[in-house]
Design a protein around this motif. Structure first.
Motif, PDB file in Angstrom:
ATOM      1  N   TRP A 161      45.808  53.862  -2.284  1.00  8.30           N
ATOM      2  CA  TRP A 161      45.496  55.220  -2.724  1.00  8.30           C
ATOM      3  C   TRP A 161      46.756  55.899  -3.266  1.00  8.30           C
ATOM      4  CZ3 TRP A 161      40.306  56.382  -1.673  1.00  8.30           C
ATOM      5  CH2 TRP A 161      39.676  55.533  -0.741  1.00  8.30           C
ATOM      6  N   ASP A 162      46.603  56.647  -4.352  1.00  5.87           N
ATOM      7  CA  ASP A 162      47.718  57.340  -4.992  1.00  5.87           C
ATOM      8  C   ASP A 162      47.886  58.725  -4.373  1.00  5.87           C
ATOM      9  OD1 ASP A 162      49.513  58.632  -6.663  1.00  5.87           O
ATOM     10  OD2 ASP A 162      48.766  57.657  -8.464  1.00  5.87           O
ATOM     11  N   CYS A 163      49.028  58.945  -3.672  1.00  2.14           N
ATOM     12  CA  CYS A 163      49.273  60.245  -3.028  1.00  2.14           C
ATOM     13  C   CYS A 163      49.563  61.338  -4.048  1.00  2.14           C
ATOM     14  CB  CYS A 163      50.459  60.143  -2.069  1.00  2.14           C
ATOM     15  SG  CYS A 163      50.144  59.182  -0.592  1.00  2.14           S
ATOM     16  N   ARG A 164      50.142  60.977  -5.185  1.00  3.31           N
ATOM     17  CA  ARG A 164      50.550  61.991  -6.157  1.00  3.31           C
ATOM     18  C   ARG A 164      49.353  62.586  -6.874  1.00  3.31           C
ATOM     19  NH1 ARG A 164      54.879  57.956  -8.757  1.00  3.31           N
ATOM     20  NH2 ARG A 164      53.018  56.659  -8.448  1.00  3.31           N
ATOM     21  N   SER A 165      48.442  61.750  -7.312  1.00  2.00           N
ATOM     22  CA  SER A 165      47.253  62.278  -7.996  1.00  2.00           C
ATOM     23  C   SER A 165      46.196  62.740  -7.000  1.00  2.00           C
ATOM     24  CB  SER A 165      46.651  61.197  -8.901  1.00  2.00           C
ATOM     25  OG  SER A 165      46.108  60.132  -8.127  1.00  2.00           O
ATOM     26  N   ARG A 166      46.224  62.150  -5.786  1.00  2.00           N
ATOM     27  CA  ARG A 166      45.238  62.446  -4.733  1.00  2.00           C
ATOM     28  C   ARG A 166      43.812  62.235  -5.233  1.00  2.00           C
ATOM     29  NH1 ARG A 166      47.773  67.428  -1.098  1.00  2.00           N
ATOM     30  NH2 ARG A 166      49.807  66.467  -0.838  1.00  2.00           N
ATOM     31  N   ARG A 167      43.646  61.195  -6.036  1.00  2.00           N
ATOM     32  CA  ARG A 167      42.314  60.832  -6.523  1.00  2.00           C
ATOM     33  C   ARG A 167      41.460  60.373  -5.353  1.00  2.00           C
ATOM     34  NH1 ARG A 167      43.115  56.426 -11.015  1.00  2.00           N
ATOM     35  NH2 ARG A 167      40.842  56.416 -10.785  1.00  2.00           N
ATOM     36  N   PRO A 168      40.139  60.622  -5.399  1.00  2.00           N
ATOM     37  CA  PRO A 168      39.263  60.255  -4.280  1.00  2.00           C
ATOM     38  C   PRO A 168      38.896  58.775  -4.255  1.00  2.00           C
ATOM     39  CG  PRO A 168      37.984  61.318  -5.998  1.00  2.00           C
ATOM     40  CD  PRO A 168      39.428  61.406  -6.428  1.00  2.00           C
ATOM     41  N   ASP A 169      39.286  57.990  -5.294  1.00  2.00           N
ATOM     42  CA  ASP A 169      38.979  56.564  -5.324  1.00  2.00           C
ATOM     43  C   ASP A 169      40.273  55.752  -5.342  1.00  2.00           C
ATOM     44  OD1 ASP A 169      39.420  57.748  -7.811  1.00  2.00           O
ATOM     45  OD2 ASP A 169      38.593  56.020  -8.874  1.00  2.00           O
ATOM     46  N   PRO A 170      40.249  54.523  -4.802  1.00  2.00           N
ATOM     47  CA  PRO A 170      41.478  53.720  -4.710  1.00  2.00           C
ATOM     48  C   PRO A 170      41.936  53.211  -6.067  1.00  2.00           C
ATOM     49  CG  PRO A 170      39.595  52.433  -3.991  1.00  2.00           C
ATOM     50  CD  PRO A 170      39.092  53.823  -4.205  1.00  2.00           C
ATOM     51  N   VAL A 171      43.241  52.940  -6.178  1.00  2.00           N
ATOM     52  CA  VAL A 171      43.796  52.388  -7.417  1.00  2.00           C
ATOM     53  C   VAL A 171      43.792  50.862  -7.402  1.00  2.00           C
ATOM     54  CG1 VAL A 171      45.210  54.412  -7.861  1.00  2.00           C
ATOM     55  CG2 VAL A 171      46.155  52.546  -6.507  1.00  2.00           C
ATOM     56  N   GLN A 172      43.639  50.238  -6.215  1.00  2.00           N
ATOM     57  CA  GLN A 172      43.563  48.778  -6.122  1.00  2.00           C
ATOM     58  C   GLN A 172      42.810  48.398  -4.856  1.00  2.00           C
ATOM     59  OE1 GLN A 172      47.325  46.746  -6.166  1.00  2.00           O
ATOM     60  NE2 GLN A 172      46.427  44.728  -6.479  1.00  2.00           N
ATOM     61  N   VAL A 173      42.068  47.283  -4.906  1.00  2.00           N
ATOM     62  CA  VAL A 173      41.318  46.774  -3.764  1.00  2.00           C
ATOM     63  C   VAL A 173      41.633  45.288  -3.593  1.00  2.00           C
ATOM     64  CG1 VAL A 173      39.041  46.386  -2.751  1.00  2.00           C
ATOM     65  CG2 VAL A 173      39.456  48.446  -4.119  1.00  2.00           C
ATOM     66  N   LEU A 174      42.006  44.876  -2.359  1.00  2.00           N
ATOM     67  CA  LEU A 174      42.251  43.470  -2.009  1.00  2.00           C
ATOM     68  C   LEU A 174      41.124  43.018  -1.088  1.00  2.00           C
ATOM     69  CD1 LEU A 174      46.060  43.836  -1.162  1.00  2.00           C
ATOM     70  CD2 LEU A 174      45.064  43.131  -3.348  1.00  2.00           C
ATOM     71  N   ASP A 175      40.420  41.938  -1.443  1.00  2.00           N
ATOM     72  CA  ASP A 175      39.197  41.571  -0.714  1.00  2.00           C
ATOM     73  C   ASP A 175      39.164  40.110  -0.278  1.00  2.00           C
ATOM     74  OD1 ASP A 175      38.912  40.403  -3.177  1.00  2.00           O
ATOM     75  OD2 ASP A 175      37.021  41.386  -3.695  1.00  2.00           O
ATOM     76  N   GLU A 176      40.319  39.514   0.029  1.00  2.00           N
ATOM     77  CA  GLU A 176      40.366  38.102   0.417  1.00  2.00           C
ATOM     78  C   GLU A 176      39.906  37.836   1.848  1.00  2.00           C
ATOM     79  OE1 GLU A 176      42.694  38.553  -3.168  1.00  2.00           O
ATOM     80  OE2 GLU A 176      42.750  39.642  -1.246  1.00  2.00           O
ATOM     81  N   ALA A 177      39.961  38.820   2.730  1.00  2.00           N
ATOM     82  CA  ALA A 177      39.603  38.611   4.133  1.00  2.00           C
ATOM     83  C   ALA A 177      38.115  38.310   4.274  1.00  2.00           C
ATOM     84  CB  ALA A 177      39.980  39.825   4.966  1.00  2.00           C
ATOM     85  N   LYS A 178      37.769  37.533   5.303  1.00  2.00           N
ATOM     86  CA  LYS A 178      36.381  37.157   5.571  1.00  2.00           C
ATOM     87  C   LYS A 178      35.727  38.029   6.638  1.00  2.00           C
ATOM     88  CE  LYS A 178      37.096  33.867   2.678  1.00  2.00           C
ATOM     89  NZ  LYS A 178      36.636  34.055   1.270  1.00  2.00           N
ATOM     90  N   ASP A 179      36.505  38.939   7.225  1.00  2.00           N
ATOM     91  CA  ASP A 179      35.974  39.863   8.232  1.00  2.00           C
ATOM     92  C   ASP A 179      36.818  41.125   8.166  1.00  2.00           C
ATOM     93  OD1 ASP A 179      34.538  40.965  10.371  1.00  2.00           O
ATOM     94  OD2 ASP A 179      34.449  39.032  11.401  1.00  2.00           O
ATOM     95  N   GLY A 180      36.551  42.099   9.031  1.00  2.00           N
ATOM     96  CA  GLY A 180      37.199  43.392   8.968  1.00  2.00           C
ATOM     97  C   GLY A 180      38.710  43.321   9.023  1.00  2.00           C
ATOM     98  N   ILE A 181      39.375  44.230   8.295  1.00  2.00           N
ATOM     99  CA  ILE A 181      40.830  44.358   8.348  1.00  2.00           C
ATOM    100  C   ILE A 181      41.166  45.233   9.544  1.00  2.00           C
ATOM    101  CG2 ILE A 181      42.902  45.128   7.155  1.00  2.00           C
ATOM    102  CD1 ILE A 181      41.541  42.781   5.819  1.00  2.00           C
TER     103      ILE A 181
END
Length: 271
Positions: A92-112
């Motif tokens: 998440w970008d703190c400077r823009s404080r946008r409500p959506d993420p700037v990047q998503v990592l999804d390699e895990a097979k269960d909860g982070i």
């Protein structure tokens, strides 16, 4: 004749309760300092992140789509990284404080369950029993299988080791490059909840939250129990050590407690 220099004083551990903050987020799942220790970040079961300014107790909320288990600032406090029960890591970008993420990592097979950041790496622990390390400069992903579901991970200050906690009530110190186990620490209770582990500000002690309401510290080298800190009656779900001071944040139920060393002089307050 030159006299030998005195040995440096043994680093202190936080033993004095200084402050309690009622966060108003339901159960507080994670609490973190920013890089200079002037701000803290909490995430709760109400699917919000709150950025706290301790002197004024002001907050800035950010809404999420999934329940969050873990959060951390990058070194410049410009990016917040969160880990979720939906098996994703979101940036998440703190400077823009946008409500959506700037990047998503999804390699895990269960909860982070846990994550930590260095200048060029993202370290994650997952319920799938794996510790994953994303090398952002090289664009590489490294993975080590521990077996038991991971509840917490962190880097050592020298960047050479990784500390991992799991649901078999064991903390393991691993060589970052080879995955070799360098030490084990037991005595706390961790069988059902996502609990944090930490290293003290000088890497002299290993710490862990516990389901019995305490925080435990062990000597890193000797492995002996150095301190049992009674935080409360409920599960201590998250802890964070200040980057430069013997100062601990501990989250239990809906509040965050601040602990300092015995020599610290300050008022005890609840906000």
């Amino acid at each position: 004749m030159a006299f030998p220099r005195p040995r440096p004083a043994r680093p202190e551990l936080p033993r004095k309760h200084v402050r309690t903050i009622e966060c108003g987020q339901g159960a507080v799942r994670a609490v973190r300092f920013n890089v200079d220790g002037n701000y803290c970040l909490t995430c709760g079961s109400d699917k919000t992140l709150k950025l706290w300014n301790p002197p004024t107790h002001s907050t800035h909320p950010m809404c999420l789509l999934q329940k969050v288990n873990c959060v951390q600032f990058n070194e410049e406090a410009t990016i917040i990284v969160s880990g979720s029960i939906d098996s994703t890591v979101r940036c998440w970008d703190c400077r823009s404080r946008r409500p959506d993420p700037v990047q998503v990592l999804d390699e895990a097979k269960d909860g982070i369950s846990s994550l930590k950041l260095s200048a060029s790496e993202i370290l994650t622990g997952s319920v799938d029993g794996r510790v994953r390390r994303y090398d952002l400069r090289a664009g590489q992903l490294y993975s080590d299988y521990v077996g038991s579901p991971i509840t917490s991970v962190c880097f050592s200050k020298d960047g050479q080791c990784v500390l991992a906690a799991s649901l078999d009530s064991t903390l393991r110190l691993l060589d970052k490059e080879t995955g070799e186990m360098l030490g084990e620490y037991t005595g706390h209770r961790s069988t059902s909840y996502r609990l944090d582990c930490v290293l003290s500000e000088q890497d002299t002690h290993v710490g862990s939250a516990s389901e019995d309401g305490n925080v435990y510290f062990w000597d890193l080298v000797e492995g002996s129990l150095a301190l049992t800190l009674p935080v409360g009656r409920g599960v201590v779900q998250s802890i964070a050590f200040h980057p430069t001071l013997p100062c601990l944040l501990a989250a239990t139920e809906g509040c965050v407690q601040l602990w300092r060393e015995d020599s610290f002089e300050g008022d005890t307050t609840t906000t």
